[in-house]
Design a protein around this motif. Structure first.
Motif, short mmCIF file in Angstrom:
data_model
loop_
_atom_site.label_atom_id
_atom_site.label_comp_id
_atom_site.label_asym_id
_atom_site.label_seq_id
_atom_site.Cartn_x
_atom_site.Cartn_y
_atom_site.Cartn_z
N ILE A 133 -3.92 2.04 -8.86
CA ILE A 133 -2.99 3.13 -8.64
C ILE A 133 -3.74 4.46 -8.65
N VAL A 134 -3.59 5.24 -7.60
CA VAL A 134 -4.21 6.56 -7.50
C VAL A 134 -3.37 7.55 -8.30
N VAL A 135 -3.98 8.16 -9.32
CA VAL A 135 -3.22 9.05 -10.21
C VAL A 135 -3.96 10.36 -10.44
N PHE A 136 -3.19 11.41 -10.64
CA PHE A 136 -3.74 12.68 -11.08
C PHE A 136 -3.69 12.73 -12.60
N THR B 148 -2.95 3.91 -3.08
CA THR B 148 -2.53 2.96 -4.11
C THR B 148 -2.27 1.61 -3.43
N TRP B 149 -2.71 0.53 -4.08
CA TRP B 149 -2.42 -0.80 -3.54
C TRP B 149 -2.16 -1.79 -4.67
N THR C 166 0.83 -1.20 0.00
CA THR C 166 0.00 0.00 0.00
C THR C 166 0.87 1.25 0.00
N SER C 167 0.34 2.30 -0.62
CA SER C 167 1.06 3.59 -0.69
C SER C 167 0.04 4.72 -0.67
N PRO C 168 -0.27 5.27 0.50
CA PRO C 168 -1.25 6.36 0.59
C PRO C 168 -0.77 7.61 -0.16
N ARG C 169 -1.68 8.31 -0.83
CA ARG C 169 -1.31 9.56 -1.51
C ARG C 169 -1.34 10.68 -0.48
N THR C 170 -0.18 10.98 0.06
CA THR C 170 -0.06 12.06 1.04
C THR C 170 0.75 13.24 0.49
#
Length: 302
Positions: free
Chosen positions: A92-95, A74-75, A51-55
């Protein structure tokens, strides 16, 4: 005669616990080392999840400061494979300005990109979610995850805040696309309107009711061009079967065409179709050539 009681030494039990199916199948330390992320094991499912939080960027939804815990993390989860050493799936959380660099990195590293869409309304900046999957060795899969996230970090290193425009000059306001050139290139008869041009290529789907849906009911690939022959924009929608999705994505990204969404439009259709939306900028003929390359990857059957 007294029956003897055999007791298993504690050290043996400890070793046996470490040799559980998850530890035997997945080298979790290797996954963490290569990917650069920390993970958590789920023994019941035999998975290991990074996991990788978008901080790095503050995000608000509906005017409210959003915590990564609420769906901005993101996981990527790993599991022992059947035909390969391992498989993975993730989100994946992306802009907006990260989408295409991250997608290219993922595809180039051997991952599949299976969906791209939003999860929220009224989010600032706009957030999108790229679903990925893959099969192969742990080294390759963990390395692919690292490549995708490294591409994301590279974008943010150039601009701390997400950008809302694609690279390259904007098309002029007055449209003067030469329809005949694109007709000849795409081997079709498109529609011209106010200096713009559109071509539509139909396919067929059978719905659960037994009815057939075709081009006029939305089962189609289309491309629209605006601007001028020297400075044009192209947008549209590719209607692809599941087996065609990855090759079309790789082709369009290889041609510097931006992917802006991947999702379904129907349910229960046969064969199943997915739709990917795209945006390109450049010379009209070059954009048309990129479109033609991708069209050539589709099954000849409608």
């Amino acid at each position: 005669m007294k029956r003897s009681t055999f007791r298993i030494p504690a050290i043996v039990l400890a070793v046996a616990a470490l040799a559980s199916p998850l530890h035997a199948a997945l080298d979790t330390a290797k996954i963490e080392s290569i990917s650069g992320l920390k993970g958590t094991a789920n023994e019941a499912e035999g998975t290991f999840k990074l996991t990788s939080p978008r901080t790095d960027v503050k995000i608000s939804v509906d005017g409210w400061a959003m915590s990564p815990f609420m769906g901005l993390t993101t996981w990527v989860a790993f599991k022992e494979g059947v035909k390969s050493e391992a498989m993975c799936a993730g989100d994946i959380v992306v802009f907006e300005d990260e989408v295409n660099p991250v997608m290219s990195a993922a595809l180039d590293a051997g991952l599949s990109v299976t969906a791209l869409h939003n999860h929220f309304f009224d989010d600032e900046p706009k957030v999108y979610f790229m679903h990925i999957g893959g099969e192969g060795t742990l080294d390759a899969l963990a390395g692919a995850v690292k490549s995708a996230l490294s591409a994301q970090k590279q974008v943010r290193s150039v601009s701390a805040q997400p950008q809302r425009t694609f690279n390259g000059a904007s098309a002029p306001a007055k449209n003067e696309i030469t329809a005949a050139t694109l007709d000849a290139l795409l081997e079709t008869k498109g529609t011209a309107k106010d200096g713009m041009y559109k071509a539509v290529f139909g396919r067929i789907a059978k719905m659960p009711c037994g009815c057939e849906m075709g081009k006029e009911m939305g089962v189609n690939t289309w491309a629209a061009f605006a601007g001028t022959d020297d400075n044009a924009v192209m947008c549209g929608d590719f209607c692809v079967r599941e087996s065609e999705l990855q090759s079309v994505l790789k082709c369009l990204r290889g041609e510097a065409i931006n992917i802006v969404a991947i999702h379904s439009h129907m349910s229960g259709e046969e064969p199943r179709y997915l739709f990917l939306h795209y945006w390109g900028k450049g010379e009209a003929a070059k954009l048309g050539g990129s479109l033609k390359k991708a069209l050539g990857l589709l099954d000849a059957k409608p």
